[in-house]
Design a protein around this motif. Structure first.
Motif, PDB file in Angstrom:
ATOM      1  N   GLN A  70       0.829  -1.203   0.000  1.00  0.00           N
ATOM      2  CA  GLN A  70       0.000   0.000   0.000  1.00  0.00           C
ATOM      3  C   GLN A  70       0.866   1.257   0.000  1.00  0.00           C
ATOM      4  O   GLN A  70       0.589   2.217   0.701  1.00  0.00           O
ATOM      5  CB  GLN A  70      -0.939  -0.032   1.219  1.00  0.00           C
ATOM      6  N   ARG A  71       1.905   1.238  -0.808  1.00  0.00           N
ATOM      7  CA  ARG A  71       2.801   2.388  -0.912  1.00  0.00           C
ATOM      8  C   ARG A  71       2.598   3.092  -2.254  1.00  0.00           C
ATOM      9  O   ARG A  71       2.591   2.451  -3.295  1.00  0.00           O
ATOM     10  CB  ARG A  71       4.258   1.951  -0.764  1.00  0.00           C
ATOM     11  N   MET A  72       2.437   4.410  -2.180  1.00  0.00           N
ATOM     12  CA  MET A  72       2.350   5.235  -3.377  1.00  0.00           C
ATOM     13  C   MET A  72       3.692   5.924  -3.574  1.00  0.00           C
ATOM     14  O   MET A  72       4.258   6.463  -2.629  1.00  0.00           O
ATOM     15  CB  MET A  72       1.297   6.332  -3.225  1.00  0.00           C
ATOM     16  N   PHE A  73       4.151   5.949  -4.810  1.00  0.00           N
ATOM     17  CA  PHE A  73       5.395   6.637  -5.152  1.00  0.00           C
ATOM     18  C   PHE A  73       5.062   7.807  -6.072  1.00  0.00           C
ATOM     19  O   PHE A  73       4.436   7.625  -7.123  1.00  0.00           O
ATOM     20  CB  PHE A  73       6.369   5.684  -5.836  1.00  0.00           C
ATOM     21  N   PHE A  74       5.454   8.991  -5.648  1.00  0.00           N
ATOM     22  CA  PHE A  74       5.253  10.196  -6.443  1.00  0.00           C
ATOM     23  C   PHE A  74       6.604  10.728  -6.898  1.00  0.00           C
ATOM     24  O   PHE A  74       7.524  10.866  -6.093  1.00  0.00           O
ATOM     25  CB  PHE A  74       4.562  11.286  -5.612  1.00  0.00           C
ATOM     26  N   TYR A  75       6.714  11.040  -8.182  1.00  0.00           N
ATOM     27  CA  TYR A  75       7.916  11.704  -8.664  1.00  0.00           C
ATOM     28  C   TYR A  75       7.835  13.178  -8.282  1.00  0.00           C
ATOM     29  O   TYR A  75       6.762  13.778  -8.305  1.00  0.00           O
ATOM     30  CB  TYR A  75       8.038  11.570 -10.179  1.00  0.00           C
ATOM     31  N   SER A  76       8.980  13.770  -7.958  1.00  0.00           N
ATOM     32  CA  SER A  76       8.991  15.173  -7.550  1.00  0.00           C
ATOM     33  C   SER A  76       8.465  16.072  -8.667  1.00  0.00           C
ATOM     34  O   SER A  76       7.893  17.130  -8.403  1.00  0.00           O
ATOM     35  CB  SER A  76      10.399  15.606  -7.141  1.00  0.00           C
ATOM     36  N   GLY A  77       8.636  15.650  -9.931  1.00  0.00           N
ATOM     37  CA  GLY A  77       8.110  16.420 -11.048  1.00  0.00           C
ATOM     38  C   GLY A  77       6.604  16.549 -11.023  1.00  0.00           C
ATOM     39  O   GLY A  77       6.045  17.514 -11.555  1.00  0.00           O
ATOM     40  N   THR A  78       5.930  15.584 -10.399  1.00  0.00           N
ATOM     41  CA  THR A  78       4.476  15.644 -10.287  1.00  0.00           C
ATOM     42  C   THR A  78       4.063  16.796  -9.382  1.00  0.00           C
ATOM     43  O   THR A  78       3.122  17.539  -9.680  1.00  0.00           O
ATOM     44  CB  THR A  78       3.932  14.310  -9.747  1.00  0.00           C
ATOM     45  N   LEU A  79       4.754  16.953  -8.259  1.00  0.00           N
ATOM     46  CA  LEU A  79       4.460  18.069  -7.366  1.00  0.00           C
ATOM     47  C   LEU A  79       4.785  19.398  -8.028  1.00  0.00           C
ATOM     48  O   LEU A  79       4.038  20.377  -7.882  1.00  0.00           O
ATOM     49  CB  LEU A  79       5.244  17.933  -6.059  1.00  0.00           C
ATOM     50  N   ALA A  80       5.890  19.433  -8.757  1.00  0.00           N
ATOM     51  CA  ALA A  80       6.285  20.674  -9.425  1.00  0.00           C
ATOM     52  C   ALA A  80       5.255  21.083 -10.470  1.00  0.00           C
ATOM     53  O   ALA A  80       5.026  22.281 -10.677  1.00  0.00           O
ATOM     54  CB  ALA A  80       7.656  20.501 -10.067  1.00  0.00           C
ATOM     55  N   ALA A  81       4.629  20.113 -11.132  1.00  0.00           N
ATOM     56  CA  ALA A  81       3.656  20.419 -12.183  1.00  0.00           C
ATOM     57  C   ALA A  81       2.310  20.849 -11.622  1.00  0.00           C
ATOM     58  O   ALA A  81       1.554  21.550 -12.304  1.00  0.00           O
ATOM     59  CB  ALA A  81       3.470  19.193 -13.081  1.00  0.00           C
ATOM     60  N   ALA A  82       1.996  20.445 -10.403  1.00  0.00           N
ATOM     61  CA  ALA A  82       0.685  20.748  -9.818  1.00  0.00           C
ATOM     62  C   ALA A  82       0.641  22.175  -9.298  1.00  0.00           C
ATOM     63  O   ALA A  82       1.604  22.674  -8.738  1.00  0.00           O
ATOM     64  CB  ALA A  82       0.380  19.768  -8.692  1.00  0.00           C
ATOM     65  N   ASP A  83      -0.507  22.821  -9.478  1.00  0.00           N
ATOM     66  CA  ASP A  83      -0.693  24.182  -8.969  1.00  0.00           C
ATOM     67  C   ASP A  83      -1.384  24.210  -7.615  1.00  0.00           C
ATOM     68  O   ASP A  83      -1.414  25.250  -6.956  1.00  0.00           O
ATOM     69  CB  ASP A  83      -1.514  25.013  -9.964  1.00  0.00           C
ATOM     70  N   SER A  84      -1.964  23.099  -7.213  1.00  0.00           N
ATOM     71  CA  SER A  84      -2.710  23.077  -5.952  1.00  0.00           C
ATOM     72  C   SER A  84      -2.667  21.696  -5.328  1.00  0.00           C
ATOM     73  O   SER A  84      -2.401  20.699  -6.008  1.00  0.00           O
ATOM     74  CB  SER A  84      -4.172  23.483  -6.193  1.00  0.00           C
ATOM     75  N   ALA A  85      -2.974  21.656  -4.050  1.00  0.00           N
ATOM     76  CA  ALA A  85      -2.990  20.380  -3.334  1.00  0.00           C
ATOM     77  C   ALA A  85      -4.087  19.463  -3.852  1.00  0.00           C
ATOM     78  O   ALA A  85      -3.925  18.235  -3.872  1.00  0.00           O
ATOM     79  CB  ALA A  85      -3.171  20.627  -1.836  1.00  0.00           C
ATOM     80  N   VAL A  86      -5.229  20.026  -4.284  1.00  0.00           N
ATOM     81  CA  VAL A  86      -6.328  19.168  -4.736  1.00  0.00           C
ATOM     82  C   VAL A  86      -5.954  18.429  -6.016  1.00  0.00           C
ATOM     83  O   VAL A  86      -6.510  17.354  -6.294  1.00  0.00           O
ATOM     84  CB  VAL A  86      -7.640  19.964  -4.924  1.00  0.00           C
ATOM     85  N   GLU A  87      -5.031  18.978  -6.790  1.00  0.00           N
ATOM     86  CA  GLU A  87      -4.562  18.237  -7.967  1.00  0.00           C
ATOM     87  C   GLU A  87      -3.820  16.976  -7.529  1.00  0.00           C
ATOM     88  O   GLU A  87      -4.022  15.891  -8.091  1.00  0.00           O
ATOM     89  CB  GLU A  87      -3.646  19.122  -8.824  1.00  0.00           C
ATOM     90  N   ILE A  88      -2.963  17.111  -6.536  1.00  0.00           N
ATOM     91  CA  ILE A  88      -2.226  15.949  -6.028  1.00  0.00           C
ATOM     92  C   ILE A  88      -3.175  14.980  -5.331  1.00  0.00           C
ATOM     93  O   ILE A  88      -3.020  13.752  -5.448  1.00  0.00           O
ATOM     94  CB  ILE A  88      -1.105  16.396  -5.075  1.00  0.00           C
ATOM     95  N   GLN A  89      -4.175  15.499  -4.633  1.00  0.00           N
ATOM     96  CA  GLN A  89      -5.148  14.605  -3.989  1.00  0.00           C
ATOM     97  C   GLN A  89      -5.935  13.826  -5.037  1.00  0.00           C
ATOM     98  O   GLN A  89      -6.323  12.680  -4.788  1.00  0.00           O
ATOM     99  CB  GLN A  89      -6.079  15.411  -3.088  1.00  0.00           C
ATOM    100  N   GLY A  90      -6.151  14.421  -6.217  1.00  0.00           N
ATOM    101  CA  GLY A  90      -6.794  13.674  -7.299  1.00  0.00           C
ATOM    102  C   GLY A  90      -5.936  12.503  -7.739  1.00  0.00           C
ATOM    103  O   GLY A  90      -6.445  11.401  -7.989  1.00  0.00           O
ATOM    104  N   VAL A  91      -4.619  12.720  -7.821  1.00  0.00           N
ATOM    105  CA  VAL A  91      -3.696  11.633  -8.178  1.00  0.00           C
ATOM    106  C   VAL A  91      -3.673  10.584  -7.063  1.00  0.00           C
ATOM    107  O   VAL A  91      -3.670   9.374  -7.331  1.00  0.00           O
ATOM    108  CB  VAL A  91      -2.286  12.177  -8.448  1.00  0.00           C
ATOM    109  N   MET A  92      -3.649  11.055  -5.819  1.00  0.00           N
ATOM    110  CA  MET A  92      -3.661  10.119  -4.691  1.00  0.00           C
ATOM    111  C   MET A  92      -4.913   9.236  -4.721  1.00  0.00           C
ATOM    112  O   MET A  92      -4.827   8.019  -4.484  1.00  0.00           O
ATOM    113  CB  MET A  92      -3.615  10.882  -3.370  1.00  0.00           C
TER     114      MET A  92
END
Length: 447
Positions: A70-92
């Motif tokens: 149950q581990r999620m791996f995010f590339y740092s480029g994903t955070l850099a591309a997102a403008d808001s936390a809800v974008e990352i929560q959508g990926v999560m």
């Protein structure tokens, strides 16, 4: 063709595994933010919150995947591309859909189906060639490979659509707007445009086209009561801090300073510049930015952590102790910060600090035993105290975590020679030796 197909399948299989060649970024503030961002999504899923972990990989690609339970791996480029936390929560939410759908476990089903088609085409093709129909046999082989690849890719796309649907349910149940998810898919669509990827259909791809996903999900999200729910302002504030901090840490300092010029006096800008100046070996400028941050928020543990880190790494460990000790207290001895504090205590070379360093570092590895830096520092303390066996045991722990199996074997065996047999430390040294030998042999076979 067969060799190419097997290589492709192997490459896809590797893609869902933690990538050892890429470095994991560990940061107390970032991990706390990830935990709070994913918590409401996990709460509405069938998962145990204690088992879900979000891990950051230092890579500028836009990517995320699940592996290892149950581990999620995010590339740092994903955070850099997102403008808001809800974008990352959508990926999560999407990645949680993969976990609850058992897609990693079922991955082999897709491979087995594709492999079955491949083998069948080989048999039929070989039979045709043996019968003298060489061109027909080659055609059968080529068609078989294409069919196998198409079958696997279709299987993968079904899993992606399933994860999209599950992610939408989790966002809705958690009361989080799907606007972020749509916005992020639009970013991916623009990326596909830049790469010149045809947008007619997704045949030949592991994922549906981002435009297809936007079309399918927009109606679902817009009909959801959470669509107009504003994002959590505190999570958004923390996300902007972490995003700026990440840029300051990973990017070229000149890039950071262009993006956050001195005229920008916001908290994220100061934070990013502090890291950029520190990375450029200008500790006084870095401390100037951090001190401004602490003037407004004197009890922010992460600003204190950075202040202590700059002092420590610029050769002033004695001055770092106050900031780091306070940061440890404010975070209830967060293990990453505690490990840095333990390092500062050792770096003073003052023997009166070694006892405190040992206590702090022992507590850190008990809370988080996957931190090779903390284990290494604990080994330094033991070495300074003359306890060579336990210094080697701590070194073995550090080496094992860094996949330095040869070093882990050597250090664990030295530790076993100096520790009483069948005691907990001796048994742990034996375990490390056995694990390291097994991994060493496995790596040798792969080579």
């Amino acid at each position: 063709m067969l060799r190419f197909f097997v290589t492709l399948i192997a490459a896809i299989a590797v893609a869902v595994q933690p990538v050892a060649a890429q470095s994991i970024l560990r940061d107390a503030e970032t991990e706390a933010l990830f935990s709070d961002m994913v918590a409401p999504l996990v709460a509405v899923s069938e998962l145990d919150a204690d088992e879900v972990e979000v891990i950051l990989i230092n890579d500028n690609q836009i990517n995320a995947f699940v592996a290892g339970g149950q581990r999620m791996f995010f590339y740092s480029g994903t955070l850099a591309a997102a403008d808001s936390a809800v974008e990352i929560q959508g990926v999560m939410a999407h990645e949680l859909g993969h976990i609850t759908g058992g897609h990693i476990i079922r991955f082999n089903e897709g491979i087995e189906t594709a492999t079955g088609i491949t083998i069948l085409s080989l048999i039929l093709g070989a039979a045709a060639i043996a019968a003298g129909a060489g061109e027909a046999g080659a055609g059968i082989l080529a068609a078989g490979q294409q069919a196998a690849l198409g079958k696997f890719l279709a299987f993968s796309r079904v899993q992606e659509r399933s994860a999209d649907a599950a992610g939408a349910r989790y966002l809705s149940a958690a009361g989080i707007t799907g606007r972020g998810s749509i916005d992020f898919f639009k970013k991916l669509q623009n990326y596909e445009f830049r790469l010149g990827i045809p947008q007619e259909d997704s045949y030949g791809r592991t994922h549906p086209l981002s435009g297809e996903r936007v079309s399918l999900l927009r109606d679902v999200y817009q009909a959801d009561p959470a669509w107009d729910t504003p994002p959590n302002p505190e999570i958004e504030r923390r996300f902007q801090r972490v995003k700026a901090k990440l840029l300051g840490f990973t990017a070229d300092p000149n890039t950071t300073l262009r993006q956050f010029p001195q005229s920008d006096q916001t908290v994220p800008a100061r934070y990013a510049r502090a890291y950029a100046w520190h990375k450029s070996a200008y500790p006084d400028k870095a401390l100037e930015e951090v001190n401004k941050l602490l003037t407004d928020e004197p009890n922010d543990p992460y600003f204190l952590e950075l202040q202590g880190q700059i002092m420590l790494e610029s050769g002033r460990p004695d001055e770092a102790l106050e900031s780091l000790r306070k940061a440890v207290t404010l975070t209830n001895a967060q293990p990453l910060i505690a490990a840095l504090f333990g390092h500062a205590l050792i770096a003073t070379e003052d023997e009166t600090h070694f006892e405190e360093a040992e206590t702090v570092l022992k507590a850190a590895v008990i809370k988080d035993n996957r931190n090779p830096f903390a284990w290494y520092q604990l080994g330094v303390v033991y070495s300074q105290k003359g306890d060579t066996a336990r210094a080697q045991l701590a070194t073995a722990e550090s080496a094992l975590l860094q996949r330095n199996y040869g070093g882990a074997i050597r250090s664990s065996q030295i530790a076993m020679g100096g520790i009483a047999e069948n005691t907990p430390d001796w048994i742990r040294a034996q375990d490390i030796s056995l694990i390291a030998k097994s991994e060493f042999e496995r790596a040798a076979k792969r080579r």
